[in-house]
Design an enzyme around this catalytic site. Structure first.
Site, PDB file in Angstrom:
ATOM      1  N   ARG A   7      42.731  46.624  28.302  1.00 56.68           N
ATOM      2  CA  ARG A   7      42.247  47.996  28.455  1.00 56.68           C
ATOM      3  C   ARG A   7      41.899  48.582  27.086  1.00 56.68           C
ATOM      4  NH1 ARG A   7      46.993  47.416  31.547  1.00 56.68           N
ATOM      5  NH2 ARG A   7      46.678  47.609  33.808  1.00 56.68           N
TER       6      ARG A   7
ATOM      7  N   LYS B  23      50.440  49.447  30.367  1.00 55.67           N
ATOM      8  CA  LYS B  23      50.935  50.639  31.048  1.00 55.67           C
ATOM      9  C   LYS B  23      52.443  50.564  31.245  1.00 55.67           C
ATOM     10  CE  LYS B  23      46.787  51.959  33.641  1.00 55.67           C
ATOM     11  NZ  LYS B  23      46.223  52.216  34.989  1.00 55.67           N
TER      12      LYS B  23
ATOM     13  N   HIS C 220      35.511  49.675  29.961  1.00 51.38           N
ATOM     14  CA  HIS C 220      36.175  49.130  31.145  1.00 51.38           C
ATOM     15  C   HIS C 220      35.278  48.146  31.889  1.00 51.38           C
ATOM     16  CE1 HIS C 220      40.066  49.646  33.028  1.00 51.38           C
ATOM     17  NE2 HIS C 220      39.512  49.527  34.222  1.00 51.38           N
TER      18      HIS C 220
ATOM     19  N   ARG D 190      36.099  44.759  30.829  1.00 51.59           N
ATOM     20  CA  ARG D 190      37.330  44.289  31.492  1.00 51.59           C
ATOM     21  C   ARG D 190      36.986  43.757  32.888  1.00 51.59           C
ATOM     22  NH1 ARG D 190      43.015  44.985  31.829  1.00 51.59           N
ATOM     23  NH2 ARG D 190      43.825  45.789  33.805  1.00 51.59           N
TER      24      ARG D 190
ATOM     25  N   HIS E  27      48.110  43.642  35.785  1.00 51.23           N
ATOM     26  CA  HIS E  27      48.247  44.406  37.028  1.00 51.23           C
ATOM     27  C   HIS E  27      49.666  44.271  37.575  1.00 51.23           C
ATOM     28  CE1 HIS E  27      43.659  44.380  38.019  1.00 51.23           C
ATOM     29  NE2 HIS E  27      43.999  45.373  37.234  1.00 51.23           N
TER      30      HIS E  27
ATOM     31  N   TYR F 101      38.249  42.162  42.773  1.00 51.61           N
ATOM     32  CA  TYR F 101      37.253  41.309  42.121  1.00 51.61           C
ATOM     33  C   TYR F 101      36.771  40.184  43.029  1.00 51.61           C
ATOM     34  CZ  TYR F 101      38.725  43.804  37.971  1.00 51.61           C
ATOM     35  OH  TYR F 101      39.009  44.795  37.066  1.00 51.61           O
TER      36      TYR F 101
END
Length: 292
Positions: free
Chosen positions: A144, A168, A238, A241, A264, A273
């Site tokens: 990210r 995150k 992004h 990514r 994730h 995806y």
């Protein structure tokens, strides 16, 4: 509200981007309460008042995805108020989120982007090598934007060919680096030493004044170069990514491996995806099958 944001930042470990969005959302809600209902404390709002605000957003053609984010913000806020015993009943329990249409992740085509990296002449100086490294780092690792900005020199292990990334929720993960990216890092670091006589910067990527890069800077760089190979408006960091994940999947990479590389929390976030990959399969089928 300030106590709530401290809770999100220090206990829940929300990203700066999410905190900024929640600040905006709660600020808009508080403004609505004061202007329409003369309420200065959000704890006094019931589900009918909250629903009226959401209806106002719909009438102003705010996208369902944005409304759902505001609902998520309010859910977190009223759960916090309930835990703090500021309210007796959570009004968000009677609020339903609108259905948002699922959009396929935008990505750049593999061949044009690799042609850009291989054939475009980036200037052989600090700025040119930094621009190239921004593009190649985002595409070569799938990290990210916030994660890229947080990379320190010490996070890169040239011998093991990996980079340590803080994602995150302050979750750390190790991402592999390909040889081309390692060469770009080495070329950039050499230029950086020449450009700055006293290079004491901890961060890998810095401005011309040796300050850490910021989001808008990276946005400008990515938009500048992606615009050379596509007319699409989707040219944010992004998108690289998304391109990383889509191209890996098209090459047959395992979905669980892509999930781990992207950082994730669940496979559900990565499965989006597969839709792009299915569209490619359909295209190949229609071109190759005699009855298609």
């Amino acid at each position: 509200m300030e106590l709530f944001f401290k809770y999100l930042q220090y206990e829940k470990r929300y990203s700066p981007h999410t905190l900024t969005s929640y600040h905006t959302d709660l600020g808009q809600f508080a403004q609505y309460l004061q202007q329409v209902y003369d309420i200065t404390d959000a704890a006094e709002a019931d589900h009918t008042i909250i629903r009226s605000w959401l209806l106002t957003l719909v009438q102003h053609n705010i996208q369902p995805r944005s409304i759902n984010r505001k609902i998520a913000c309010l859910r977190s806020y009223y759960r916090f108020l309930l835990a703090q015993q500021r309210i007796a009943v959570n009004p968000m329990l009677r609020i339903k989120a609108p259905k948002a249409s699922k959009k396929l992740p935008a990505f750049v085509l593999e061949e044009p982007f690799n042609t850009l990296l291989d054939n475009f002449t980036f200037e052989d100086n600090f700025e040119g090598q930094r621009d190239r490294l921004i593009l190649e780092f985002l595409y070569g690792t799938g990290i990210r934007l916030a994660e890229l900005l947080g990379v320190d020199h010490t996070d890169i292990d040239h011998r093991a060919k990996v980079v340590r990334v803080l994602g995150k929720g302050n979750k750390e993960r190790i991402v592999p680096l390909n040889d081309s990216l390692l060469n770009s890092i080495a070329a950039y670091e050499a230029q950086k030493k020449q450009y700055f006589a006293d290079n004491n910067s901890v961060k890998l990527l810095v401005t011309n004044k040796a300050r850490p890069l910021y989001p808008k800077f990276v946005y400008r760089v990515v938009k500048k170069y992606i615009s050379l190979i596509t007319t699409s408006e989707h040219n944010s960091p992004h998108v690289l990514r998304h391109s990383f994940a889509t191209h890996l999947l098209n090459k047959g990479a395992d979905l669980n491996a892509i999930k781990d590389l992207l950082g994730h929390a669940s496979l559900a976030a990565t499965q989006v995806y597969t839709h792009n990959s299915i569209e490619k399969l359909k295209s190949v089928f229609e071109k190759a099958h005699p009855k298609a």
